[in-house]
Enzyme design. Structure first.
Site, PDB file in Angstrom:
ATOM      1  N   ARG A   1      12.096  -6.057   4.573  1.00 33.05           N
ATOM      2  CA  ARG A   1      11.380  -4.799   4.386  1.00 33.05           C
ATOM      3  C   ARG A   1      12.177  -3.284   5.400  1.00 33.05           C
ATOM      4  O   ARG A   1      12.561  -3.334   6.543  1.00 33.05           O
ATOM      5  CB  ARG A   1      10.171  -3.596   5.186  1.00 33.05           C
ATOM      6  CG  ARG A   1       9.926  -2.179   4.884  1.00 33.05           C
ATOM      7  CD  ARG A   1       8.620  -2.143   4.821  1.00 33.05           C
ATOM      8  NE  ARG A   1       7.921  -2.235   6.072  1.00 33.05           N
ATOM      9  CZ  ARG A   1       6.759  -2.366   6.174  1.00 33.05           C
ATOM     10  NH1 ARG A   1       5.536  -1.408   5.078  1.00 33.05           N
ATOM     11  NH2 ARG A   1       6.150  -2.445   7.428  1.00 33.05           N
TER      12      ARG A   1
ATOM     13  N   ARG B   1      -0.859  -8.536  13.306  1.00 35.82           N
ATOM     14  CA  ARG B   1      -1.369  -7.990  12.426  1.00 35.82           C
ATOM     15  C   ARG B   1      -2.183  -8.428  10.978  1.00 35.82           C
ATOM     16  O   ARG B   1      -3.337  -7.659  10.556  1.00 35.82           O
ATOM     17  CB  ARG B   1      -0.107  -7.141  11.832  1.00 35.82           C
ATOM     18  CG  ARG B   1       0.852  -6.037  13.054  1.00 35.82           C
ATOM     19  CD  ARG B   1       2.217  -5.321  12.509  1.00 35.82           C
ATOM     20  NE  ARG B   1       2.262  -4.799  11.462  1.00 35.82           N
ATOM     21  CZ  ARG B   1       2.805  -4.798   9.771  1.00 35.82           C
ATOM     22  NH1 ARG B   1       3.993  -5.018  10.457  1.00 35.82           N
ATOM     23  NH2 ARG B   1       3.002  -3.883   9.272  1.00 35.82           N
TER      24      ARG B   1
ATOM     25  N   ARG C   1      -9.997   1.114   8.153  1.00 36.07           N
ATOM     26  CA  ARG C   1      -9.168  -0.602   8.568  1.00 36.07           C
ATOM     27  C   ARG C   1     -10.629  -1.106   9.277  1.00 36.07           C
ATOM     28  O   ARG C   1     -10.227  -1.870   9.232  1.00 36.07           O
ATOM     29  CB  ARG C   1      -8.040   0.017   9.633  1.00 36.07           C
ATOM     30  CG  ARG C   1      -6.761  -0.029   8.898  1.00 36.07           C
ATOM     31  CD  ARG C   1      -5.539  -0.085   9.855  1.00 36.07           C
ATOM     32  NE  ARG C   1      -4.490  -1.157   9.627  1.00 36.07           N
ATOM     33  CZ  ARG C   1      -3.140  -0.601   9.041  1.00 36.07           C
ATOM     34  NH1 ARG C   1      -3.502   0.942   8.445  1.00 36.07           N
ATOM     35  NH2 ARG C   1      -2.539  -1.600   9.625  1.00 36.07           N
TER      36      ARG C   1
ATOM     37  N   LYS D   1       0.719  -1.525  -0.092  1.00 37.52           N
ATOM     38  CA  LYS D   1       0.062   0.046   0.236  1.00 37.52           C
ATOM     39  C   LYS D   1       1.006   0.568   0.233  1.00 37.52           C
ATOM     40  O   LYS D   1       1.058   1.890  -0.380  1.00 37.52           O
ATOM     41  CB  LYS D   1      -0.680   0.314   1.158  1.00 37.52           C
ATOM     42  CG  LYS D   1      -1.749  -1.246   1.458  1.00 37.52           C
ATOM     43  CD  LYS D   1      -2.337  -1.123   2.388  1.00 37.52           C
ATOM     44  CE  LYS D   1      -2.199  -1.091   3.934  1.00 37.52           C
ATOM     45  NZ  LYS D   1      -1.398  -2.543   4.393  1.00 37.52           N
TER      46      LYS D   1
ATOM     47  N   ARG E   1      11.225  -1.620  10.900  1.00 38.86           N
ATOM     48  CA  ARG E   1       9.747  -0.913  11.552  1.00 38.86           C
ATOM     49  C   ARG E   1       9.964  -2.252  12.926  1.00 38.86           C
ATOM     50  O   ARG E   1      10.126  -3.429  12.639  1.00 38.86           O
ATOM     51  CB  ARG E   1       9.199  -0.810  10.447  1.00 38.86           C
ATOM     52  CG  ARG E   1       8.290  -0.310  10.661  1.00 38.86           C
ATOM     53  CD  ARG E   1       7.775   0.038   8.952  1.00 38.86           C
ATOM     54  NE  ARG E   1       6.165  -0.329   9.604  1.00 38.86           N
ATOM     55  CZ  ARG E   1       5.026  -0.037   8.672  1.00 38.86           C
ATOM     56  NH1 ARG E   1       5.117   0.123   8.012  1.00 38.86           N
ATOM     57  NH2 ARG E   1       3.913  -0.660   9.649  1.00 38.86           N
TER      58      ARG E   1
HETATM   59  P1  AP5 Z   1       5.060  -1.951   1.440  1.00 40.85           P
HETATM   60  O1  AP5 Z   1       4.524  -0.786   0.502  1.00 40.85           O
HETATM   61  O2  AP5 Z   1       5.436  -1.129   3.180  1.00 40.85           O
HETATM   62  O3  AP5 Z   1       3.548  -2.682   2.244  1.00 40.85           O
HETATM   63  P2  AP5 Z   1       1.856  -2.222   3.638  1.00 40.85           P
HETATM   64  O4  AP5 Z   1       0.882  -2.151   2.591  1.00 40.85           O
HETATM   65  O5  AP5 Z   1       2.364  -0.398   3.278  1.00 40.85           O
HETATM   66  O6  AP5 Z   1       2.269  -2.440   4.571  1.00 40.85           O
HETATM   67  P3  AP5 Z   1       2.667  -1.786   6.411  1.00 40.85           P
HETATM   68  O7  AP5 Z   1       3.345  -2.649   6.838  1.00 40.85           O
HETATM   69  O8  AP5 Z   1       2.559  -0.367   5.494  1.00 40.85           O
HETATM   70  O9  AP5 Z   1       0.810  -1.932   6.571  1.00 40.85           O
HETATM   71  P4  AP5 Z   1       0.044  -1.934   7.332  1.00 40.85           P
HETATM   72  O10 AP5 Z   1      -0.980  -1.611   7.572  1.00 40.85           O
HETATM   73  O11 AP5 Z   1       0.492  -2.836   8.609  1.00 40.85           O
HETATM   74  O12 AP5 Z   1       1.431  -0.333   8.336  1.00 40.85           O
HETATM   75  P5  AP5 Z   1       0.973   0.963   8.547  1.00 40.85           P
HETATM   76  O13 AP5 Z   1       1.956   1.919   8.504  1.00 40.85           O
HETATM   77  O14 AP5 Z   1       0.195   1.083   7.886  1.00 40.85           O
HETATM   78  O15 AP5 Z   1       5.621  -2.822   1.456  1.00 40.85           O
HETATM   79  C1  AP5 Z   1       5.746  -3.995   2.137  1.00 40.85           C
HETATM   80  C2  AP5 Z   1       7.729  -4.763   1.887  1.00 40.85           C
HETATM   81  O16 AP5 Z   1       7.029  -5.438   0.071  1.00 40.85           O
HETATM   82  C3  AP5 Z   1       8.414  -3.483   1.196  1.00 40.85           C
HETATM   83  O17 AP5 Z   1       9.728  -3.648   1.263  1.00 40.85           O
HETATM   84  C4  AP5 Z   1       8.260  -3.164   0.387  1.00 40.85           C
HETATM   85  O18 AP5 Z   1       9.877  -2.869  -0.562  1.00 40.85           O
HETATM   86  C5  AP5 Z   1       7.844  -4.712  -1.081  1.00 40.85           C
HETATM   87  N1  AP5 Z   1       7.285  -4.741  -2.021  1.00 40.85           N
HETATM   88  C6  AP5 Z   1       6.589  -3.815  -1.798  1.00 40.85           C
HETATM   89  N2  AP5 Z   1       5.572  -4.536  -3.142  1.00 40.85           N
HETATM   90  C7  AP5 Z   1       6.187  -5.203  -3.479  1.00 40.85           C
HETATM   91  C8  AP5 Z   1       6.098  -6.292  -4.872  1.00 40.85           C
HETATM   92  N3  AP5 Z   1       5.310  -5.537  -5.722  1.00 40.85           N
HETATM   93  N4  AP5 Z   1       6.600  -7.294  -4.637  1.00 40.85           N
HETATM   94  C9  AP5 Z   1       7.755  -7.509  -3.791  1.00 40.85           C
HETATM   95  N5  AP5 Z   1       8.117  -6.882  -3.301  1.00 40.85           N
HETATM   96  C10 AP5 Z   1       6.897  -5.779  -2.836  1.00 40.85           C
HETATM   97  O19 AP5 Z   1       0.465   0.696  10.280  1.00 40.85           O
HETATM   98  C11 AP5 Z   1       1.077   0.211  11.340  1.00 40.85           C
HETATM   99  C12 AP5 Z   1       0.360   0.467  13.311  1.00 40.85           C
HETATM  100  O20 AP5 Z   1      -0.489   1.000  13.253  1.00 40.85           O
HETATM  101  C13 AP5 Z   1      -1.176  -0.585  12.919  1.00 40.85           C
HETATM  102  O21 AP5 Z   1      -0.207  -2.247  12.794  1.00 40.85           O
HETATM  103  C14 AP5 Z   1      -1.848  -0.162  13.838  1.00 40.85           C
HETATM  104  O22 AP5 Z   1      -1.290  -0.624  15.081  1.00 40.85           O
HETATM  105  C15 AP5 Z   1      -2.170   1.159  13.189  1.00 40.85           C
HETATM  106  N6  AP5 Z   1      -2.490   2.192  12.399  1.00 40.85           N
HETATM  107  C16 AP5 Z   1      -2.583   2.796  11.565  1.00 40.85           C
HETATM  108  N7  AP5 Z   1      -3.634   3.476  10.838  1.00 40.85           N
HETATM  109  C17 AP5 Z   1      -4.315   2.593  11.550  1.00 40.85           C
HETATM  110  C18 AP5 Z   1      -6.226   2.514  11.272  1.00 40.85           C
HETATM  111  N8  AP5 Z   1      -6.628   3.457  10.444  1.00 40.85           N
HETATM  112  N9  AP5 Z   1      -6.593   2.194  12.451  1.00 40.85           N
HETATM  113  C19 AP5 Z   1      -5.859   1.830  13.563  1.00 40.85           C
HETATM  114  N10 AP5 Z   1      -4.856   1.442  14.167  1.00 40.85           N
HETATM  115  C20 AP5 Z   1      -3.543   1.995  13.079  1.00 40.85           C
END
Ligand code: AP5
Length: 224
Positions: free
Chosen positions: A129, A176, A90, A15, A165
């Protein structure tokens, strides 16, 4: 023309990677709730202290807190022509809060893109990552390595070491994923019912190929 986009998908589905590209290509802000929380954690703010236990455990931050932050953010001037939401909504209450906000603004969501990737691949991706603490660029030691081992490609003469991270430890990633399947995956039905959902396979393709698929969807919808 405006582009209001929601990125859906499990942790590690790509994402953030795709949302950054969409934001650059379409000139709209990238709003990542995870990045907002991590920035507060780093600055040691009250909000950072409040959300830390949830992030550490891989659990969701309470809906009312997240919704207040996002509603405030999308009312800022740079969002007038749209935005790409990464990691929000989410949960069903969050999706409903976004819908209420759009109604207040007299605006509509253009599309909800779901990046589908199998769980095993997600665990593998997140273990590898790394990101730049300065510019936020995301790398993957296996799939998208930096040119110089351990350092960001984009900081010129300065050596900026990439970081991992804390919530990318395997046990937290597994938690998660449980939370994702229980609370966030049901949103696919919500957006399917409203006709906004578009499915994109995020597996077995490079980020560039995934991005090309998303741009085709935007083109077909007339989103620029
Ligand atoms: P990346 O692009 O970083 O993936 P992502 O989907 O953004 O993963 P996140 O871990 O950031 O998502 P998340 O939703 O768990 O975390 P968030 O920060 O929102 O890609 C991942 C890896 O794959 C990278 O190394 C990349 O290079 C690689 N990659 C990408 N595309 C690829 C491809 N095509 N092929 C191969 N490799 C590839 O949330 C963190 C925490 O914050 C949550 O756990 C929660 O506690 C809190 N939080 C955030 N938002 C909310 C909400 N709305 N409500 C409640 N709590 C929330």
């Amino acid at each position: 023309m405006s582009a209001r986009v929601v990125m859906l998908g499990a942790p590690g589905a790509g994402k953030g990677t795709q949302a950054k590209r969409i934001a650059e290509l379409h000139g709209i802000p990238h709003i990542s709730t995870g990045d907002i929380f991590r920035a507060h954690l780093e600055r040691g703010t009250d909000l950072g202290q409040q959300v830390k236990p949830f992030l550490d455990a891989g659990h969701l931050v309470p809906d009312d807190l997240v919704c207040r932050i996002v509603v405030h953010r999308v009312r800022e001037a740079d969002c007038v022509n749209g935005y790409v939401l990464d990691g929000f909504p989410r949960s069903l209450p969050q999706a409903q809060a976004l819908q209420r906000e759009l109604n207040v603004e007299g605006a509509v969501l253009d599309v909800a893109i779901n990046l589908a990737v199998p769980d095993d691949e997600l665990v593998e991706r997140l273990a590898a990552r790394r990101s730049c603490p300065k510019c936020g660029r995301i790398y993957n030691l296996r799939f998208e390595p930096p040119r110089r081992n351990g350092y960001c490609d984009f900081e010129g003469e300065e050596d900026v070491a990439l970081v991992q991270r804390p919530d990318d430890q395997e046990s937290t990633v597994r938690e998660r994923l449980v939370v994702y399947h229980r609370t966030t995956e049901p949103l696919l039905a919500f957006y399917r019912d409203t006709g906004l959902l578009r499915q994109v396979s995020g597996s077995g393709k490079s980020p560039e190929e995934v991005s090309a698929q998303i741009e085709e969807i935007f083109c077909a919808l007339g989103v620029n």
